[in-house]
Scaffold this active site. Sequence first.
Site, short mmCIF file in Angstrom:
data_model
loop_
_atom_site.label_atom_id
_atom_site.label_comp_id
_atom_site.label_asym_id
_atom_site.label_seq_id
_atom_site.Cartn_x
_atom_site.Cartn_y
_atom_site.Cartn_z
N GLU A 1 -9.78 -4.17 4.16
CA GLU A 1 -9.29 -3.32 5.24
C GLU A 1 -9.93 -1.93 5.15
OE1 GLU A 1 -5.05 -2.36 7.41
OE2 GLU A 1 -5.13 -2.20 5.24
N GLU B 1 -2.18 -5.25 1.29
CA GLU B 1 -1.22 -6.30 1.62
C GLU B 1 -1.82 -7.66 1.88
OE1 GLU B 1 -2.10 -4.12 5.59
OE2 GLU B 1 -1.84 -3.59 3.50
N GLU C 1 4.31 -3.09 0.70
CA GLU C 1 3.37 -4.21 0.84
C GLU C 1 4.07 -5.50 1.24
OE1 GLU C 1 0.36 -3.37 0.97
OE2 GLU C 1 0.80 -1.37 0.24
#
Length: 1025
Positions: free
Chosen positions: A298, A435, A468
Amino acid sequence: MESANHLNQQEYGAIERAPLPRNMIENSMFEEEPDVVDLAKESPSYHIDSDDVTYEPRSSRLLVRGLGENDMDEDEEDYESSARLLGMSFMNRSSSQRSAASSYTCQQPSRSCSTLSTKTTAVGVLILVLVVSMFMVIYFVPSCTFTKKGCQKSNSSMGSIYPISTSGELFPWTDLRLPLSVHPVHYNISLHPDLNSMTFQGNVSIVVKVLHETKNIILHSSDMNIIKVTFEDKEYRFLEYKPWQQIAIKFPEDLKKGQYVLKISYKANLSNSYDGFYNSSYVDTAGTKRVLAATQFEPLAARKAFPCFDEPAFKSTFVVKMTRDAKYISLSNMPKIKTTDLNENGLQEDEFESSVKMSTYLVAFIVAEFSSHSKNVSKTTVSVYAVPDKKDQVHYALETACKLLVFYNRFFEIDYPLSKLDLVAIPDFLAGAMENWGLITFRETTLLVGNQSSPFDKQLVTSVIAHELAHQWFGNLVTMRWWNDLWLNEGFATYMQYMSIENVFSNLDIDIEFLNVRFKALAKDALNSSHPVSAFVSTPEQVEEMFDSVSYEKGASILLMLNATLRDGEFRKGVIEYLQNYNLSNTESKDLWNSLSQVSKQSLNVSEMMNTWTVHKGFPLVTVKRSGTQVTLSQEHFLLNAENGTDDSLWHIPLTYVNDSCSVLRSCKQVFHLKDKADSLQLPGQVKWLKFNFRSDGFYIVHYDEQGWSDLISALKVDVNVLPSEDKAALINNIFALSRLGKVSFRQVLNLMEYIRNETETAPLTEALSQLGQIYRLLDKRSDLNLASRMTTYIKDHFGSLMESQSYEVETSVSKMTLRSALLETACALKGPNCTTQARHLFDQWLASNKTLQIPSDLMRTVFKVAAQTDEGWSELLDSYKHSIYDTEKRKMLEALASTQDVRKIIWILQKSLDGSEIQNQEFPLVIHTVCRDFAGYLYAWDFMKENWEKITQKFPVGSFAIQSIITSTTSQFSTKTHLTEVQNFFSSLGAKGSQMRIVQEAIETIKQNMRWMEKNLKTLQIWL
């Protein structure tokens, strides 16, 4: 994603609050502008530097402009070549004609040359123009133009500018976003990392679905050596455009609608930064260097591990196969199906189950030597992994994750969909946590705690795990369509982290922490450089910059405000509706508001109200004026820097208020919806005072008229408990903010602060210390020793009795530990004799016990900082830092080491944390932040940043949170014209990539605001301190 500075929120004490949690993902591949063939008449949507433009004859422009992704076939490529030749011919011809005309001279005596008449010349030119025009129409206009059916409409607008690929050919796509004509359905990914050479080989097979006929497939790839591309078992060439990290496979004929298989083989280096598929290392307790490979995708780095459609909306399923040495284990999102011996130098291949449908940024895999403990709960196997030396530090995280998983399953009424959930502590990891679905990765500091750790340390670990796990629903199950709505992921996860802990771990007093982060978000959002919660983003730098306090804390704050406004559990019902409606899909902000509107039984229009909070940047200032029972209310944009004028933004504000007859219980709260610029409220009877924004649940600041402030201050002086602690903290926060805005005098601020001598609650006391600490640091950095000394006296006068009454024994209440930490860290920073003596005594006892004595965790940083001011203490702490296996302890040692006043040590620790030799690179933002707190180091840190900017941006790219933190730390305490000019000149020298960063604009705004505040309030300080 939980970003690294969540580590610091409890750790910087009251004199200075930590920067806000942010994403710290590295992404460095978007530095150059695209090469282009020519400029069309229409201006492009992105800036093109003149140096990047390659001039081609205008005739080629006729072909380049208007070509859609489907339109350039082989014939048109021939046309292009012909057009270039033809264009050169036209230019040469006209040039020769001009040359001939200019060289024409009369061979007869003067005035005897025969010349063409004007009329003849005009007729000739007209005929020539007509002939050339007819020829160009016949030559260039497609033959389909003259048929009954006509030509198929192009998919792209006129003015498309096709960049040049690495091969020199035109790249057939003109946008940073991928086309929608082809979607991935399933990936088979096979990887073989070599942890000796730090390289890896990969094969990816992608089942793609063609939704619209096209001659091109465009996808992402970065830093890869692509060996072979096949489509339906036929090999094809590919084009690459590196600035946008895109590759294209071109086909001679349109691909018809349907499913196909695209296969790509490639090689690459394991990344030496913190994104993509990267290598990491650590030294175990035996002194042996260990290596591993982990991922961080990410927002834009899956493309560095395998070619893919790397945008959130391109959800797909994934099967991962990992080849590894037998001494390692491998992990991925899904459970492992089988392990196969390859009989090649002891290699084994692990194959994992096919994943649920998810975005590429959530894919993850790890190859390492890790140990784990597991537990089954709610039909899910929960495991926590760590390096073998720290396997005994995973138990608290395991128990916490299990409790939170049960809570979320029940709260959302949708069970976690995977059969396993792994939480993995990575020794060298830049973000706070990530996550990844089924394989959540953490910094060791945010996951591991020793068996003797206090609730003070456990609060951080609990917060990160809660964040998370919330992402497994908000972000993973339902994902924002594009990064402009990142807040749907991060704002929700942030809100749920605090809400879940309040329900499951009430002993951690998380409400105080949530209040603090709301105050921080207000401070950030008060600047003109802020942005709307849902903001337009396009470039990678813009995507990186979305991971900030607006997406995280402001997003969480407006959700808190909405939940406080709705009744009868409507917020939870709307959230469940949202998750059920968009399960495994992508959404926009409006989808959430529509779901909440559908379940709300109130007359309130949720979409109308909440849009005002997501489309406008900033927040409102509500001004309250009371005359008897008549209350006049008005709103305006709270903007600290109004140099560019004010705007007409209006918010739908669910105002809450209490009065002297009932002010503490939630049942006392009254609500009034302010939608217009001004409105009035009629009270049912006389009141002594009004307090708006009950418990600071709303994201706005309140200003009262002079009598209103006077009434509230008087009430607090009479009864310090007349308001809840959140309201008292909010009054302090608001009045300091209003002082910066120029709405109240600093004398009024000091008037409110007089009540603080009688205060005992944590929230208002820590807020007051924080606000006064900011002013102290500004005075200190200006070398205004007289005023800095008087501010020290003022703080000791108002907080001294509380500081002196603090014990140095073990405490169990998190709230009390938070307060004690803030008070004693301030006392020791201001050289309070009792504090420094007690701290040295504790440190000596720790040394005498061979460093086994348990110093209370909330006092540890203060004790170590006092010790670090001596050569002996600093050396002892450095030795302990190198050998400790307890990360919460190591981090406090590092902060102490960086707090030294010795210039040589300051330079050493800056260098070592940047080169990563003795201090990991991931700690550099923390080190530079700590160095900047004190007068001895802040100018050295600023110079160090300037001199090493290139190295810094290689490790922490432009737009990342690390860069945001570094710039804020080094500039936020400047308050002079000289420093302002220096900051402006430095970032301007970096070009557009530097000066246009939002954080740079924020830094300049902050310095200007510091200058204005000092100019306005220096005299007041001199008089009243």
